[in-house]
Design a protein around this motif. Sequence first.
Motif, PDB file in Angstrom:
ATOM      1  N   VAL A  45       0.844  -1.208   0.000  1.00 42.96           N
ATOM      2  CA  VAL A  45       0.000   0.000   0.000  1.00 42.96           C
ATOM      3  C   VAL A  45       0.873   1.250   0.000  1.00 42.96           C
ATOM      4  CG1 VAL A  45      -1.700   1.326   1.313  1.00 42.96           C
ATOM      5  CG2 VAL A  45      -1.904  -1.184   1.155  1.00 42.96           C
ATOM      6  N   LEU A  46       1.935   1.248   0.809  1.00 47.83           N
ATOM      7  CA  LEU A  46       2.854   2.385   0.850  1.00 47.83           C
ATOM      8  C   LEU A  46       3.552   2.558  -0.505  1.00 47.83           C
ATOM      9  CD1 LEU A  46       4.348   4.634   2.326  1.00 47.83           C
ATOM     10  CD2 LEU A  46       5.985   2.899   3.149  1.00 47.83           C
ATOM     11  N   GLY A  47       3.966   1.429  -1.079  1.00 45.28           N
ATOM     12  CA  GLY A  47       4.631   1.491  -2.374  1.00 45.28           C
ATOM     13  C   GLY A  47       3.720   2.052  -3.453  1.00 45.28           C
ATOM     14  N   MET A  48       2.459   1.684  -3.395  1.00 49.51           N
ATOM     15  CA  MET A  48       1.489   2.208  -4.369  1.00 49.51           C
ATOM     16  C   MET A  48       1.277   3.706  -4.189  1.00 49.51           C
ATOM     17  SD  MET A  48       0.448  -0.117  -6.487  1.00 49.51           S
ATOM     18  CE  MET A  48      -1.163   0.420  -7.068  1.00 49.51           C
ATOM     19  N   ARG A  49       1.286   4.142  -2.935  1.00 46.66           N
ATOM     20  CA  ARG A  49       1.115   5.574  -2.680  1.00 46.66           C
ATOM     21  C   ARG A  49       2.297   6.366  -3.245  1.00 46.66           C
ATOM     22  NH1 ARG A  49       0.925   5.498   2.575  1.00 46.66           N
ATOM     23  NH2 ARG A  49      -1.300   5.018   2.591  1.00 46.66           N
ATOM     24  N   LEU A  50       3.505   5.871  -3.003  1.00 49.18           N
ATOM     25  CA  LEU A  50       4.699   6.541  -3.527  1.00 49.18           C
ATOM     26  C   LEU A  50       4.730   6.495  -5.060  1.00 49.18           C
ATOM     27  CD1 LEU A  50       7.360   5.213  -0.982  1.00 49.18           C
ATOM     28  CD2 LEU A  50       6.284   7.482  -1.037  1.00 49.18           C
ATOM     29  N   LEU A  51       4.304   5.363  -5.608  1.00 53.03           N
ATOM     30  CA  LEU A  51       4.261   5.220  -7.061  1.00 53.03           C
ATOM     31  C   LEU A  51       3.265   6.212  -7.666  1.00 53.03           C
ATOM     32  CD1 LEU A  51       5.033   3.778  -9.671  1.00 53.03           C
ATOM     33  CD2 LEU A  51       3.256   2.070  -9.171  1.00 53.03           C
ATOM     34  N   SER A  52       2.145   6.380  -6.994  1.00 50.31           N
ATOM     35  CA  SER A  52       1.138   7.328  -7.468  1.00 50.31           C
ATOM     36  C   SER A  52       1.715   8.742  -7.550  1.00 50.31           C
ATOM     37  CB  SER A  52      -0.080   7.297  -6.542  1.00 50.31           C
ATOM     38  OG  SER A  52      -1.035   8.252  -6.947  1.00 50.31           O
ATOM     39  N   GLU A  53       2.510   9.110  -6.558  1.00 50.35           N
ATOM     40  CA  GLU A  53       3.126  10.445  -6.568  1.00 50.35           C
ATOM     41  C   GLU A  53       4.117  10.586  -7.724  1.00 50.35           C
ATOM     42  OE1 GLU A  53       4.860  10.835  -2.726  1.00 50.35           O
ATOM     43  OE2 GLU A  53       2.928  10.997  -1.674  1.00 50.35           O
ATOM     44  N   LYS A  54       4.862   9.510  -7.973  1.00 52.37           N
ATOM     45  CA  LYS A  54       5.851   9.551  -9.046  1.00 52.37           C
ATOM     46  C   LYS A  54       5.175   9.627 -10.413  1.00 52.37           C
ATOM     47  CE  LYS A  54      10.496   7.873  -9.745  1.00 52.37           C
ATOM     48  NZ  LYS A  54      11.533   6.986  -9.195  1.00 52.37           N
ATOM     49  N   VAL A  55       4.099   8.879 -10.577  1.00 56.62           N
ATOM     50  CA  VAL A  55       3.348   8.919 -11.833  1.00 56.62           C
ATOM     51  C   VAL A  55       2.750  10.305 -12.037  1.00 56.62           C
ATOM     52  CG1 VAL A  55       1.303   8.046 -13.021  1.00 56.62           C
ATOM     53  CG2 VAL A  55       2.870   6.446 -11.909  1.00 56.62           C
ATOM     54  N   ALA A  56       2.231  10.891 -10.955  1.00 53.65           N
ATOM     55  CA  ALA A  56       1.664  12.241 -11.054  1.00 53.65           C
ATOM     56  C   ALA A  56       2.738  13.240 -11.491  1.00 53.65           C
ATOM     57  CB  ALA A  56       1.063  12.652  -9.704  1.00 53.65           C
ATOM     58  N   GLU A  57       3.960  13.064 -11.001  1.00 53.50           N
ATOM     59  CA  GLU A  57       5.062  13.935 -11.411  1.00 53.50           C
ATOM     60  C   GLU A  57       5.330  13.803 -12.910  1.00 53.50           C
ATOM     61  OE1 GLU A  57       9.885  14.554 -10.608  1.00 53.50           O
ATOM     62  OE2 GLU A  57       8.760  13.035  -9.502  1.00 53.50           O
ATOM     63  N   LEU A  58       5.297  12.560 -13.403  1.00 52.45           N
ATOM     64  CA  LEU A  58       5.517  12.323 -14.831  1.00 52.45           C
ATOM     65  C   LEU A  58       4.431  12.994 -15.655  1.00 52.45           C
ATOM     66  CD1 LEU A  58       6.893  10.966 -17.230  1.00 52.45           C
ATOM     67  CD2 LEU A  58       5.524   8.910 -16.753  1.00 52.45           C
ATOM     68  N   TRP A  59       3.164  12.807 -15.271  1.00 55.03           N
ATOM     69  CA  TRP A  59       2.066  13.416 -16.038  1.00 55.03           C
ATOM     70  C   TRP A  59       2.128  14.928 -15.981  1.00 55.03           C
ATOM     71  CZ3 TRP A  59       2.038   9.705 -18.659  1.00 55.03           C
ATOM     72  CH2 TRP A  59       1.490   8.462 -18.409  1.00 55.03           C
ATOM     73  N   ASP A  60       2.614  15.470 -14.875  1.00 58.66           N
ATOM     74  CA  ASP A  60       2.754  16.922 -14.773  1.00 58.66           C
ATOM     75  C   ASP A  60       3.771  17.432 -15.796  1.00 58.66           C
ATOM     76  OD1 ASP A  60       2.250  19.496 -13.331  1.00 58.66           O
ATOM     77  OD2 ASP A  60       4.384  19.305 -12.875  1.00 58.66           O
ATOM     78  N   HIS A  61       4.893  16.718 -15.895  1.00 53.96           N
ATOM     79  CA  HIS A  61       5.918  17.075 -16.884  1.00 53.96           C
ATOM     80  C   HIS A  61       5.355  16.998 -18.301  1.00 53.96           C
ATOM     81  CE1 HIS A  61       8.875  16.742 -13.664  1.00 53.96           C
ATOM     82  NE2 HIS A  61       9.795  17.202 -14.495  1.00 53.96           N
ATOM     83  N   VAL A  62       4.729  15.869 -18.597  1.00 54.65           N
ATOM     84  CA  VAL A  62       4.230  15.632 -19.954  1.00 54.65           C
ATOM     85  C   VAL A  62       3.144  16.642 -20.319  1.00 54.65           C
ATOM     86  CG1 VAL A  62       2.986  14.002 -21.428  1.00 54.65           C
ATOM     87  CG2 VAL A  62       4.823  13.187 -19.934  1.00 54.65           C
ATOM     88  N   GLY A  63       2.191  16.847 -19.406  1.00 54.52           N
ATOM     89  CA  GLY A  63       1.093  17.778 -19.676  1.00 54.52           C
ATOM     90  C   GLY A  63       1.574  19.186 -19.928  1.00 54.52           C
ATOM     91  N   HIS A  64       2.536  19.632 -19.133  1.00 57.02           N
ATOM     92  CA  HIS A  64       3.069  20.985 -19.285  1.00 57.02           C
ATOM     93  C   HIS A  64       3.746  21.148 -20.634  1.00 57.02           C
ATOM     94  CE1 HIS A  64       4.774  24.842 -18.174  1.00 57.02           C
ATOM     95  NE2 HIS A  64       5.982  24.397 -18.479  1.00 57.02           N
ATOM     96  N   LEU A  65       4.471  20.146 -21.073  1.00 52.97           N
ATOM     97  CA  LEU A  65       5.202  20.232 -22.337  1.00 52.97           C
ATOM     98  C   LEU A  65       4.273  20.131 -23.542  1.00 52.97           C
ATOM     99  CD1 LEU A  65       8.256  18.027 -21.331  1.00 52.97           C
ATOM    100  CD2 LEU A  65       8.260  20.495 -21.677  1.00 52.97           C
ATOM    101  N   ILE A  66       3.250  19.280 -23.448  1.00 50.56           N
ATOM    102  CA  ILE A  66       2.311  19.131 -24.555  1.00 50.56           C
ATOM    103  C   ILE A  66       1.560  20.435 -24.806  1.00 50.56           C
ATOM    104  CG2 ILE A  66       0.120  18.034 -25.186  1.00 50.56           C
ATOM    105  CD1 ILE A  66       1.210  15.412 -24.214  1.00 50.56           C
ATOM    106  N   GLU A  67       1.308  21.199 -23.749  1.00 45.77           N
ATOM    107  CA  GLU A  67       0.613  22.476 -23.906  1.00 45.77           C
ATOM    108  C   GLU A  67       1.443  23.501 -24.667  1.00 45.77           C
ATOM    109  OE1 GLU A  67      -0.330  23.721 -19.987  1.00 45.77           O
ATOM    110  OE2 GLU A  67      -1.960  22.266 -19.710  1.00 45.77           O
ATOM    111  N   GLN A  68       2.754  23.266 -24.787  1.00 45.41           N
ATOM    112  CA  GLN A  68       3.637  24.239 -25.426  1.00 45.41           C
ATOM    113  C   GLN A  68       4.413  23.596 -26.580  1.00 45.41           C
ATOM    114  OE1 GLN A  68       5.754  26.800 -22.446  1.00 45.41           O
ATOM    115  NE2 GLN A  68       4.927  25.361 -20.980  1.00 45.41           N
ATOM    116  N   TRP A  69       3.724  22.790 -27.376  1.00 42.05           N
ATOM    117  CA  TRP A  69       4.379  22.056 -28.448  1.00 42.05           C
ATOM    118  C   TRP A  69       5.073  22.972 -29.450  1.00 42.05           C
ATOM    119  CZ3 TRP A  69       6.148  17.817 -27.603  1.00 42.05           C
ATOM    120  CH2 TRP A  69       5.462  16.641 -27.334  1.00 42.05           C
TER     121      TRP A  69
END
Length: 254
Positions: A45-69
């Motif tokens: 459960v702890l690992g999933m919580r940490l993984l969720s944060e890491k995935v959210a960081e990735l989507w934040d990076h990707v989303g920000h960059l896609i908006e400025q193609w």
Amino acid sequence: MNPLVRQVEQKTQDAQQNVKEFFDQVNHLLSWVPTPLEHMVAPIVLGMRLLSEKVAELWDHVGHLIEQWGDPDRLKQVGEQWVVQVGNVLGDVAGTLGLDKLRTTVEWEGRAARAYHAVVPAQPAGLTAVKDIANQLRTSLTSLANAIESFQMAMWFALGAFVVGAVGAIASACTVVGTPVGIAVLSGACGVAIALIGAAVLAMQSQLNTIEIEQMAIAQKVHDLGSDWAMPDTAAMADASATDGDGSDWRPGS
């Protein structure tokens, strides 16, 4: 839409779907764990919580960059327009302004004619300078377009690597025992994708710095055109007027 952009966005959707499938699968497995044994899956459960944060960081990076193609196709189009509609046209005009191509050199004599003849040779040079600037603008805009396309390709590879890792994670997490391995695999895939995207951003920034210097030099050349352009001796040429109180200093040929 640029085909490469569509591929990146499709790869992003695939990656998001894989992540959702992984989380749904693990949550389903954990829901079958009896309450007395929940402490045994607490690390998961702890690992999933940490993984969720890491995935959210990735989507934040990707989303920000896609908006400025940016739009590399449009940049190339504008660069081509500068050459075709400005540079080539002015180059053609410059080719008609030689003294050997003007009848004024034959049919016009005197002080005003000499003043006119003195300034004519510099006009083709000025027009050619504008043509050169148009060519440099196309080169600069094309370089910028290529940099954007290289960045988009790097994004595609980063997301592709993440999708491969996500598929492996889903396969590993088919049981509660295998879930920690799946978490580790997906977490590693996140780290790799973030690192690849970060490297692509740094490479893009380096290219943009070079292009910015080029465009500053072009802007300076445009500014200098006004001061460097050869201007006629209007006082001498005005002496051709028949109403200035003295005899005309020029005469048409017979």
